[in-house]
Write an enzyme that holds these catalytic residues in place. Structure first.
Site, short mmCIF file in Angstrom:
data_model
loop_
_atom_site.label_atom_id
_atom_site.label_comp_id
_atom_site.label_asym_id
_atom_site.label_seq_id
_atom_site.Cartn_x
_atom_site.Cartn_y
_atom_site.Cartn_z
N THR A 193 -16.49 3.66 -10.68
CA THR A 193 -17.09 4.12 -9.42
C THR A 193 -17.74 5.48 -9.60
O THR A 193 -18.79 5.77 -9.00
CB THR A 193 -16.02 4.20 -8.32
OG1 THR A 193 -15.31 2.98 -8.28
CG2 THR A 193 -16.67 4.45 -6.96
N THR A 194 -17.16 6.33 -10.43
CA THR A 194 -17.72 7.66 -10.69
C THR A 194 -19.12 7.56 -11.28
O THR A 194 -19.92 8.49 -11.14
CB THR A 194 -16.78 8.44 -11.64
OG1 THR A 194 -15.49 8.52 -11.02
CG2 THR A 194 -17.29 9.84 -11.91
N TYR A 251 -13.84 -4.37 0.56
CA TYR A 251 -14.58 -4.73 1.77
C TYR A 251 -13.99 -5.94 2.50
O TYR A 251 -13.75 -5.89 3.70
CB TYR A 251 -16.07 -4.98 1.47
CG TYR A 251 -16.89 -5.20 2.74
CD1 TYR A 251 -17.19 -4.13 3.58
CD2 TYR A 251 -17.32 -6.48 3.11
CE1 TYR A 251 -17.90 -4.33 4.75
CE2 TYR A 251 -18.03 -6.68 4.28
CZ TYR A 251 -18.32 -5.60 5.10
OH TYR A 251 -19.02 -5.80 6.25
N TYR A 286 -6.88 -2.11 -11.09
CA TYR A 286 -7.28 -0.81 -10.52
C TYR A 286 -7.04 -0.84 -9.02
O TYR A 286 -7.74 -1.53 -8.29
CB TYR A 286 -8.74 -0.53 -10.85
CG TYR A 286 -9.29 0.79 -10.35
CD1 TYR A 286 -8.46 1.82 -9.90
CD2 TYR A 286 -10.67 1.02 -10.32
CE1 TYR A 286 -8.97 3.03 -9.44
CE2 TYR A 286 -11.19 2.22 -9.87
CZ TYR A 286 -10.34 3.21 -9.42
OH TYR A 286 -10.86 4.40 -8.96
N ARG A 346 -10.89 3.40 -1.38
CA ARG A 346 -12.24 2.83 -1.53
C ARG A 346 -12.29 1.36 -1.17
O ARG A 346 -13.30 0.87 -0.65
CB ARG A 346 -12.74 3.02 -2.96
CG ARG A 346 -13.09 4.46 -3.32
CD ARG A 346 -13.77 4.54 -4.66
NE ARG A 346 -14.15 5.90 -5.03
CZ ARG A 346 -15.30 6.49 -4.69
NH1 ARG A 346 -16.17 5.84 -3.95
NH2 ARG A 346 -15.56 7.72 -5.09
N LYS A 380 -4.47 1.06 -13.48
CA LYS A 380 -4.86 2.39 -13.01
C LYS A 380 -4.44 2.47 -11.56
O LYS A 380 -4.97 1.75 -10.71
CB LYS A 380 -6.37 2.59 -13.17
CG LYS A 380 -6.87 3.93 -12.64
CD LYS A 380 -8.40 4.03 -12.73
CE LYS A 380 -8.90 5.34 -12.13
NZ LYS A 380 -10.39 5.44 -12.15
N ILE A 426 -6.82 8.08 -16.12
CA ILE A 426 -8.26 7.86 -16.18
C ILE A 426 -8.86 8.85 -15.21
O ILE A 426 -8.68 8.76 -14.00
CB ILE A 426 -8.66 6.41 -15.85
CG1 ILE A 426 -8.10 5.48 -16.94
CG2 ILE A 426 -10.18 6.28 -15.77
CD1 ILE A 426 -8.40 4.00 -16.69
#
Length: 294
Positions: A48-49, A111, A137, A142, A166, A208
Site C-alpha cells: 500500500t505504501t 471494502y 496481511y 484500511r 503481517k 515490515i
C-alpha cells in the site's frame, strides 16, 4: 529458510513519481540501494505504501521486474498481490513474474467487509493457486474488517502454503493470542513501526516497515537489537524515532514518508490522486525534525 528470510526488517517500498506522474525509475533504484545499504533484511514491492491502487497492471509487472533486477539477489524480495476479488488475485498470481520472489504478501479482502469465514475461504483459495508461500496481511484500518486471531490461527494451522503474517491491527492482545497459539514455524511480523519494539518483546520476529524507507539504518538496528533481547539499545533507538513516526503518519501514508525522503533528495515529492502531498505546516515540522535528527 523462509522463516530466517522474514526475520528482521522488511521495508514496504514507496513508488517514486515524476512531476508528470510517470514512475521515476532512477529514484526507485536510488531508494532500493539506500535501504539495502542501510541494512534492511528484505524488501516488499507493491505494498500500500507504494500507492499500488493507482498503478496500472502493466506498471505493476514492470515494478516487480525492476525490483528483482536492481535488488539483484542482495536481499529477498516479497511481492504484494491482494484484492477484494478472489478470482482477480488468482489471475494476477498466474500472470506475475514470481520465480525470484521469496513470498507473496496478500492483504485481507477490503471494502466488501466479508465475514471471518469469507476471509478464511479467500486465503485458502489463493494459497492453493499461489506458486510461492503466502504472508497474511491484517490491516483493518484500511480494509474495514479485522481478521481475528481465531481466523489467523485457523489459516496458519490448516493451510500449508500460508507461512507468515503481517499484523497491523494495533490490538496487542490479539497479537499475543496469535503468537501464543501459532505453529512453531509460522512467522508473525509487525506492520506498525511505532509498535514494533514492544511486539517483538511479545514474540514477533520482525517488522515490515514504512519508516525504513527513510530510516533504514536506524530501523534495522532497532529491530536487530530487540530480536537479540538488547532492549536498552532498542529503546534508545525507538524513542529517538518516536516523533518521526508521529510526523510520518500524521496525515497520510505515503505522504509523510515521501516528504522525509524528499528532504534527502532520494525521491521527489510527487503522488497520484487521491494521495496529495503533506501540508506545508507538516512539511515544515518534518524538515525541522530531520535537521535535528542528523
Amino acid at each position: 529458510m523462509l522463516q530466517q528470510q522474514l526475520r528482521g526488517t522488511g521495508v514496504a517500498l514507496v513508488t517514486p513519481f515524476k512531476a508528470n506522474e510517470d514512475i521515476d525509475w532512477n529514484a526507485l533504484e536510488k531508494l532500493i540501494n539506500h535501504v539495502i545499504e542501510g541494512g534492511v533484511d528484505y524488501v516488499v514491492t507493491l505494498g500500500t505504501t507504494g500507492e499500488t491502487p493507482t498503478l496500472t497492471a502493466d506498471e505493476k509487472l514492470d515494478l516487480i521486474k525492476f525490483t528483482f533486477e536492481k535488488v539483484s539477489k542482495r536481499v529477498p524480495v516479497v511481492v504484494g498481490i491482494g484484492d477484494y476479488c478472489t478470482k482477480d488475485v488468482i489471475k494476477r498470481l498466474e500472470k506475475c513474474p514470481l520465480d525470484d520472489a521469496a513470498a507473496i504478501l496478500s492483504v485481507a479482502p477490503y471494502y466488501s467487509k466479508p465475514t471471518q469465514e469469507g476471509i478464511f475461504q479467500h486465503y485458502k483459495a489463493i494459497a492453493a493457486a499461489a506458486p510461492k508461500p503466502i504472508i497474511l496481511y491484517n490491516v483493518p484500518g484500511r480494509t474495514g474488517r479485522n481478521m481475528t486471531a481465531e481466523t489467523t490461527l485457523r489459516l496458519a494451522h490448516e493451510v500449508e502454503n500460508i507461512v507468515a503474517m503481517k499484523e497491523a491491527s494495533g490490538d496487542m492482545a490479539q497479537c499475543m493470542h496469535i503468537i501464543k497459539n501459532k505453529p512453531a514455524d509460522f512467522v508473525v511480523v509487525s506492520g506498525d513501526d511505532v509498535l514494533a519494539m514492544p511486539q517483538i518483546a511479545c514474540g514477533m520476529e520482525g517488522l515490515i516497515s514504512v519508516a525504513a524507507n527513510y530510516f533504514a539504518k536506524e530501523m534495522s538496528q532497532m529491530v536487530k537489537a530487540a530480536l537479540e533481547n538488547d532492549y536498552a539499545t532498542a529503546q534508545k533507538l525507538h524513542y529517538k524515532l518516536l516523533e518521526g513516526f508521529d510526523l510520518m503518519f500524521a496525515e497520510n501514508n505515503p505522504a509523510g514518508v515521501k516528504y522525509f525522503l524528499a528532504t534527502d533528495g532520494i525521491v521527489e515529492n510527487y503522488f497520484r490522486l487521491p494521495i496529495v502531498a503533506a501540508t506545508p505546516a507538516l512539511q515544515q515540522q518534518i524538515t525541522h525534525y530531520v535537521q535535528g535528527f542528523k
